[in-house]
Scaffold this motif. Structure first.
Motif, PDB file in Angstrom:
ATOM      1  N   VAL A   1      -5.754  -0.163  -8.015  1.00 45.06           N
ATOM      2  CA  VAL A   1      -6.481  -1.405  -8.276  1.00 45.06           C
ATOM      3  C   VAL A   1      -5.797  -2.225  -9.376  1.00 45.06           C
ATOM      4  N   GLY A   2      -5.514  -1.591 -10.503  1.00 44.78           N
ATOM      5  CA  GLY A   2      -4.976  -2.331 -11.639  1.00 44.78           C
ATOM      6  C   GLY A   2      -3.538  -2.785 -11.475  1.00 44.78           C
ATOM      7  N   VAL A   3      -2.699  -1.938 -10.885  1.00 44.73           N
ATOM      8  CA  VAL A   3      -1.285  -2.294 -10.742  1.00 44.73           C
ATOM      9  C   VAL A   3      -1.083  -3.534  -9.856  1.00 44.73           C
ATOM     10  N   PRO A   4      -1.723  -3.634  -8.664  1.00 43.74           N
ATOM     11  CA  PRO A   4      -1.552  -4.863  -7.875  1.00 43.74           C
ATOM     12  C   PRO A   4      -2.013  -6.120  -8.604  1.00 43.74           C
ATOM     13  N   ILE A   5      -3.100  -6.006  -9.370  1.00 40.07           N
ATOM     14  CA  ILE A   5      -3.571  -7.171 -10.130  1.00 40.07           C
ATOM     15  C   ILE A   5      -2.539  -7.584 -11.176  1.00 40.07           C
ATOM     16  N   ALA A   6      -1.993  -6.610 -11.892  1.00 38.15           N
ATOM     17  CA  ALA A   6      -0.997  -6.916 -12.918  1.00 38.15           C
ATOM     18  C   ALA A   6       0.270  -7.494 -12.306  1.00 38.15           C
ATOM     19  N   VAL A   7       0.704  -6.943 -11.166  1.00 39.54           N
ATOM     20  CA  VAL A   7       1.931  -7.434 -10.532  1.00 39.54           C
ATOM     21  C   VAL A   7       1.755  -8.872 -10.050  1.00 39.54           C
ATOM     22  N   GLU A   8       0.629  -9.180  -9.401  1.00 40.13           N
ATOM     23  CA  GLU A   8       0.408 -10.540  -8.926  1.00 40.13           C
ATOM     24  C   GLU A   8       0.303 -11.529 -10.086  1.00 40.13           C
ATOM     25  N   THR A   9      -0.281 -11.087 -11.193  1.00 39.46           N
ATOM     26  CA  THR A   9      -0.405 -11.982 -12.346  1.00 39.46           C
ATOM     27  C   THR A   9       0.952 -12.269 -12.967  1.00 39.46           C
ATOM     28  N   LEU A  10       1.735 -11.224 -13.197  1.00 40.93           N
ATOM     29  CA  LEU A  10       3.026 -11.392 -13.872  1.00 40.93           C
ATOM     30  C   LEU A  10       4.061 -12.083 -12.988  1.00 40.93           C
ATOM     31  N   SER A  11       3.963 -11.864 -11.680  1.00 38.93           N
ATOM     32  CA  SER A  11       4.941 -12.468 -10.763  1.00 38.93           C
ATOM     33  C   SER A  11       4.466 -13.787 -10.183  1.00 38.93           C
TER      34      SER A  11
ATOM     35  N   LEU B   1       0.818  -1.208   0.000  1.00 43.43           N
ATOM     36  CA  LEU B   1       0.000   0.000   0.000  1.00 43.43           C
ATOM     37  C   LEU B   1       0.855   1.262   0.000  1.00 43.43           C
ATOM     38  N   VAL B   2       1.951   1.250   0.732  1.00 42.84           N
ATOM     39  CA  VAL B   2       2.837   2.425   0.741  1.00 42.84           C
ATOM     40  C   VAL B   2       3.380   2.694  -0.653  1.00 42.84           C
ATOM     41  N   VAL B   3       3.831   1.644  -1.330  1.00 43.35           N
ATOM     42  CA  VAL B   3       4.385   1.824  -2.671  1.00 43.35           C
ATOM     43  C   VAL B   3       3.304   2.273  -3.647  1.00 43.35           C
ATOM     44  N   VAL B   4       2.141   1.615  -3.589  1.00 42.52           N
ATOM     45  CA  VAL B   4       1.073   1.939  -4.543  1.00 42.52           C
ATOM     46  C   VAL B   4       0.544   3.348  -4.318  1.00 42.52           C
TER      47      VAL B   4
ATOM     48  N   GLY C   1      -0.808 -24.619  -6.829  1.00 42.23           N
ATOM     49  CA  GLY C   1      -0.295 -24.194  -8.126  1.00 42.23           C
ATOM     50  C   GLY C   1      -0.236 -22.682  -8.262  1.00 42.23           C
ATOM     51  N   PRO C   2       0.439 -22.173  -9.290  1.00 43.77           N
ATOM     52  CA  PRO C   2       0.546 -20.723  -9.487  1.00 43.77           C
ATOM     53  C   PRO C   2      -0.787 -20.116  -9.894  1.00 43.77           C
ATOM     54  N   ILE C   3      -1.030 -18.894  -9.427  1.00 40.11           N
ATOM     55  CA  ILE C   3      -2.284 -18.222  -9.751  1.00 40.11           C
ATOM     56  C   ILE C   3      -2.236 -17.666 -11.166  1.00 40.11           C
ATOM     57  N   ARG C   4      -3.407 -17.363 -11.683  1.00 43.45           N
ATOM     58  CA  ARG C   4      -3.531 -16.763 -13.009  1.00 43.45           C
ATOM     59  C   ARG C   4      -4.248 -15.425 -12.882  1.00 43.45           C
ATOM     60  N   PHE C   5      -4.547 -14.839 -14.042  1.00 43.25           N
ATOM     61  CA  PHE C   5      -5.135 -13.500 -14.043  1.00 43.25           C
ATOM     62  C   PHE C   5      -6.485 -13.476 -13.332  1.00 43.25           C
ATOM     63  N   ARG C   6      -7.286 -14.509 -13.531  1.00 45.69           N
ATOM     64  CA  ARG C   6      -8.612 -14.491 -12.917  1.00 45.69           C
ATOM     65  C   ARG C   6      -8.528 -14.531 -11.400  1.00 45.69           C
ATOM     66  N   HIS C   7      -7.542 -15.237 -10.868  1.00 46.77           N
ATOM     67  CA  HIS C   7      -7.371 -15.263  -9.416  1.00 46.77           C
ATOM     68  C   HIS C   7      -6.947 -13.888  -8.899  1.00 46.77           C
ATOM     69  N   ALA C   8      -5.985 -13.270  -9.589  1.00 44.14           N
ATOM     70  CA  ALA C   8      -5.531 -11.939  -9.173  1.00 44.14           C
ATOM     71  C   ALA C   8      -6.633 -10.904  -9.325  1.00 44.14           C
TER      72      ALA C   8
ATOM     73  N   VAL D   1      -9.962 -11.362  -9.058  1.00 39.76           N
ATOM     74  CA  VAL D   1     -10.935 -11.502  -7.965  1.00 39.76           C
ATOM     75  C   VAL D   1     -10.347 -10.985  -6.656  1.00 39.76           C
ATOM     76  N   ARG D   2      -9.095 -11.313  -6.397  1.00 37.01           N
ATOM     77  CA  ARG D   2      -8.455 -10.823  -5.175  1.00 37.01           C
ATOM     78  C   ARG D   2      -8.363  -9.306  -5.167  1.00 37.01           C
ATOM     79  N   GLY D   3      -7.997  -8.718  -6.306  1.00 34.64           N
ATOM     80  CA  GLY D   3      -7.886  -7.267  -6.372  1.00 34.64           C
ATOM     81  C   GLY D   3      -9.223  -6.574  -6.231  1.00 34.64           C
TER      82      GLY D   3
END
Length: 301
Positions: free
Chosen positions: A69-79, A30-33, A99-106, A108-110
């Motif tokens: 909202v969008g940046v955390p979703i993209a970071v979790e998906t790519l990483s 949150l501090v970074v975002v 297993g590793p998460i995908r975009f849909r998981h990130a 929903v979490r975001g």
């Protein structure tokens, strides 16, 4: 169940992350975002000074959706589940089966994180994590994910036994999209522990799991294939597909059964004829002949 299974079909001593470490990771994120959001907002305010009120409001909403909202979703998906805060705290977001998460998981979490973390100042997330046995917040429940600790002793890992060589690649055309995560987890847990089970109990469990897996894929168990070997081969096929999706076909081709190195193949060895004796028949058959299935894949006596 405390132990989890990774996407590489390896049971590790991963433990669900506790609330303090998760809270620290969220604070770092949150501090970074929000620092990035404030900088972007100041730049937009200066750049849009000449625009009307409606345009400024539209840009403000777009920047809010894009950065907090969008940046955390993209970071979790790519990483694959590791944001900056989670990386600093040694945490990772994984699926229920490890297993590793995908975009849909990130996603929903975001989306749920906007309500849990931003609008309620983290109160909802803290309450849900304290109530959940595995420390999951509401977004994890909806997405089918959980946060685990990655920094664990390496000697606690127990790899899934590889399938017999004659079964590797045999199920490449199998449709695995209908197999639920809980069935994958049960199969992997059985494979890592079948050596500790009674022969009769292990055989009945393998038959039941193989029947469930065959029902989900729509293809019956091939005749003559032991159920445990069938389960190991299908898990190996799923791991190979995950590797191809994550790293490309070239990297997956260099990976052997269940994440191990590809087995080396010796060239044919030819035995020279002995002087003074009739010509010996050349031994042009490779010496590394595939061994029959291991005894753990055979039915109990």
């Amino acid at each position: 169940m405390n132990e989890l299974v990774t996407g590489d079909a390896v049971v590790l001593g991963l433990r669900p992350a506790k609330l303090p470490s998760r809270a620290l990771a969220v604070v770092i994120d949150l501090v970074v975002v929000w620092a990035a959001y404030i900088v972007v907002s100041i730049v937009l305010t200066i750049a849009t000074d000449s625009l009307d009120t409606a345009a400024v409001a539209a840009l403000a909403v777009a920047s809010f959706l894009l950065i907090p909202v969008g940046v955390p979703i993209a970071v979790e998906t790519l990483s694959h589940g590791r944001s900056l805060g989670k990386l600093a705290c040694g945490l990772r977001v994984v699926r229920d089966d490890g297993g590793p998460i995908r975009f849909r998981h990130a996603l929903v979490r975001g989306a749920m994180g906007v309500v849990e973390l931003l609008m309620s100042f983290g109160v909802i997330a803290c309450v849900a994590s304290l109530v959940s046995a595995r420390g999951r917040r509401v977004g994890d429940l909806f997405a089918g994910t959980l946060v685990v600790r990655e920094r664990v002793p390496t000697d606690r890992g127990r790899p899934v036994p590889p399938p017999p060589p004659w079964l590797v690649g045999r199920f490449s055309e199998l449709d695995l999209s209908s197999v639920p995560d809980d069935l994958w987890l049960a199969i992997r847990q059985y494979l890592t522990r079948m050596g500790q089970l009674d022969a009769g109990v292990g055989w009945s469990m393998s038959q039941r799991l193989a029947a469930d897996l065959a029902a989900r894929t729509g293809v019956p168990l091939p005749p003559g294939v032991p159920p445990a070997a069938y389960l190991a081969a299908v898990v190996n096929e799923r791991q190979a597909r995950d590797s191809r999706r994550a790293f490309g076909s070239a990297a997956a081709a260099a990976v052997g059964p269940v994440g191990g190195p590809a087995p080396a193949v010796r060239p044919p060895q030819v035995r020279p004829p002995v002087v003074g004796q009739p010509d010996a028949v050349p031994q042009d058959t490779p010496q590394d002949v595939a061994a029959p299935p291991a005894s753990r894949f055979a039915p109990p006596a």
